[in-house]
Scaffold this active site. Structure first.
Site, PDB file in Angstrom:
ATOM      1  N   LYS A 117     -16.786 -66.348  37.828  1.00  0.00           N
ATOM      2  CA  LYS A 117     -17.357 -65.474  38.853  1.00  0.00           C
ATOM      3  C   LYS A 117     -16.238 -64.661  39.470  1.00  0.00           C
ATOM      4  O   LYS A 117     -15.102 -65.121  39.546  1.00  0.00           O
ATOM      5  CB  LYS A 117     -18.025 -66.313  39.953  1.00  0.00           C
ATOM      6  CG  LYS A 117     -19.049 -65.553  40.745  1.00  0.00           C
ATOM      7  CD  LYS A 117     -20.359 -65.523  39.980  1.00  0.00           C
ATOM      8  CE  LYS A 117     -21.498 -64.941  40.736  1.00  0.00           C
ATOM      9  NZ  LYS A 117     -22.773 -65.236  40.080  1.00  0.00           N
TER      10      LYS A 117
HETATM   11  N1  GLU Z   1     -24.893 -62.770  38.466  1.00  0.00           N
HETATM   12  C1  GLU Z   1     -25.932 -63.342  37.669  1.00  0.00           C
HETATM   13  C2  GLU Z   1     -26.023 -64.840  37.936  1.00  0.00           C
HETATM   14  O1  GLU Z   1     -25.582 -65.325  38.953  1.00  0.00           O
HETATM   15  C3  GLU Z   1     -25.821 -62.977  36.198  1.00  0.00           C
HETATM   16  C4  GLU Z   1     -24.574 -63.419  35.506  1.00  0.00           C
HETATM   17  C5  GLU Z   1     -24.443 -62.905  34.075  1.00  0.00           C
HETATM   18  O2  GLU Z   1     -25.353 -62.278  33.583  1.00  0.00           O
HETATM   19  O3  GLU Z   1     -23.381 -63.165  33.496  1.00  0.00           O
HETATM   20  O4  GLU Z   1     -26.582 -65.568  37.174  1.00  0.00           O
END
Ligand code: GLU
Length: 427
Positions: A117
């Site tokens: 993240k």
């Molecule tokens: N931000 C989204 C989540 O928390 C998508 C992450 C992604 O597609 O890699 O799942």
């Protein structure tokens, strides 16, 4: 301050620390799996954390330095995967927790990724497009040594979207001297995005709600729904639930809540939001303050805004019998216990909002193949994966006699742990 109030203060801080919430869920599941201490430590801690300072030329000619992070929690099952958020509240504990949740989320739906993240402390609402573009490009350049289609693949999260992903793809491609679409997912369609990606998280929420309803013996047409949020997850989730026949009685944005006891005309609400940028001013409903929205009378509650919305303070007043977590970490660990004791069924974030990353996986596969699928194929493969994951979590919950959150962690951690045992420790 007295010792008692200091302890109460600490307990409060711990409750709101998302990494501690994640660690609590992790430990409960690890106890059920009988994981030894060493393995627990390996799986709980992030593999790598990068903190960067980002000088950006502002429109008025001044230079401001923003702080950004990218945390790679675990890459045992494949490249790290996870979004990037731009928000004034970003902090390292939050990014750490969100990265770990991505590891467990990818494992629950069994796609070949680890978890990561990113976040930048900034307030996008006060920045121009030009400032946001320069910030995004500088951030990408600062973290690109640890990115790559086989290493770490970012995606959208709070306050980032298709345009942000296009800038990331371009910046990375310019540095490596070739167009590398698979570096990031959630891109616009004409530069390697996937059909169905924009709606995928909301669609996953809908599929989870449908499965949960079958499990507890309810029908969509008898289900009153409150959705916190109205963005990519809440808005699209509400629209898809509305099409399935659910009665959406409330939606919200950061400025206020709309409520209609007879059910909102969701397409009309979203059209108004799209035009004016706010729910305020929509006619066919009552307007309420946001405080108290989660406590409105309903059967299904979909918190689709941000972390720590259902806490030890309001958990007792929640009326829903089913919660489908559209956001990451909307219920604190303590709130989850209170709700579970009251018989509320919670479909946890790492399952309920996994539709987004699942279609991100499809996007990455399509980019690498250079061959793009129809929306029907994307949606049917998404449905197949989500339904299967839901069944596996429900089955694990029955087997261990635990709530669905613990079951999802058990399933996810067991998968990652088994890969760890096979791969062994590199020394
Ligand atoms: N931000 C989204 C989540 O928390 C998508 C992450 C992604 O597609 O890699 O799942």
């Amino acid at each position: 301050m007295s010792t008692v109030s200091m302890a109460a203060n600490q307990a409060k801080q711990d409750e709101f620390n998302p990494f501690k919430s994640m660690a609590k869920g992790f430990d409960t599941a690890a106890d059920h799996l009988g994981l030894d201490d060493g393995l627990r430590e390996v799986l709980r801690l992030p593999e790598r954390e990068l903190k960067v300072s980002l000088p950006v030329m502002m429109d008025n000619g001044s230079t401001r330095v923003f702080e950004g992070y990218r945390v790679q929690h675990n890459f045992l099952r494949g490249p790290c995967k996870g979004g990037i958020r731009f928000d004034p509240h970003v902090n390292i504990d939050e990014v750490r927790a969100l990265a770990a949740w991505m590891t467990w989320k990818c494992s629950v739906v069994n796609i070949p990724f680890g978890g990561g993240k990113g976040g930048v402390i900034c307030d996008p609402r006060t920045m121009s497009q030009g400032e946001l573009e320069r910030l995004t490009r500088r951030y990408t350049a600062a973290i690109m040594d640890i990115l790559g289609p086989d290493r770490d693949v970012p995606a959208p999260d709070m306050n980032t979207g298709e345009q942000t992903m296009a800038w990331i793809m371009d910046t990375y491609s310019m540095h490596v001297r070739r167009t590398t679409t698979a570096i990031v997912t959630g891109k616009p369609l004409n530069i390697g995005g996937s059909r169905g990606r924009r709606e995928a998280t909301g669609r996953g929420v809908m599929i989870s709600a449908n499965e949960a309803l079958k499990m507890i013996g309810m029908r969509p047409e008898d289900t009153r729904v409150v959705v916190q949020g109205s963005g990519n997850v809440g808005g699209i989730g509400a629209l898809l639930l509305h099409r399935e026949g659910y009665k959406i009685v409330s939606l919200s944005d950061m400025y206020g809540t709309v409520y209609n006891d007879a059910g909102l005309d969701v397409p009309a609400v979203l059209a108004h939001l799209n035009e004016s940028g706010r729910l305020e001013g929509y006619d066919e409903c009552e307007h309420l303050p946001n405080a108290g929205q989660l406590e409105l009378d309903c059967d299904l509650l979909v918190p689709a805004a941000t972390e720590n919305q259902i806490t030890s303070e309001n958990a007792d007043r929640i009326k829903a019998r089913l919660i489908v977590e559209g956001a990451n970490g909307p219920c604190t660990a303590i709130a989850s216990e209170i709700l579970t004791d009251r018989g509320v069924v919670i479909v946890p974030d790492i399952l309920a909002n996994a539709g987004g990353v699942t279609v991100s996986y499809f996007e990455w596969v399509q980019d690498r193949m250079g061959y793009f699928w129809t929306e029907e194929i994307v949606n049917s493969r998404l449905e197949q994966i989500m339904v299967e994951a839901f069944q596996e979590v429900a089955e694990t919950a029955r087997k261990y006699d635990v709530p669905m959150r613990t079951a999802a962690y058990i399933l996810a951690i067991d998968r990652v742990a088994s890969v760890y045992k096979l791969r062994g420790v590199f020394a």
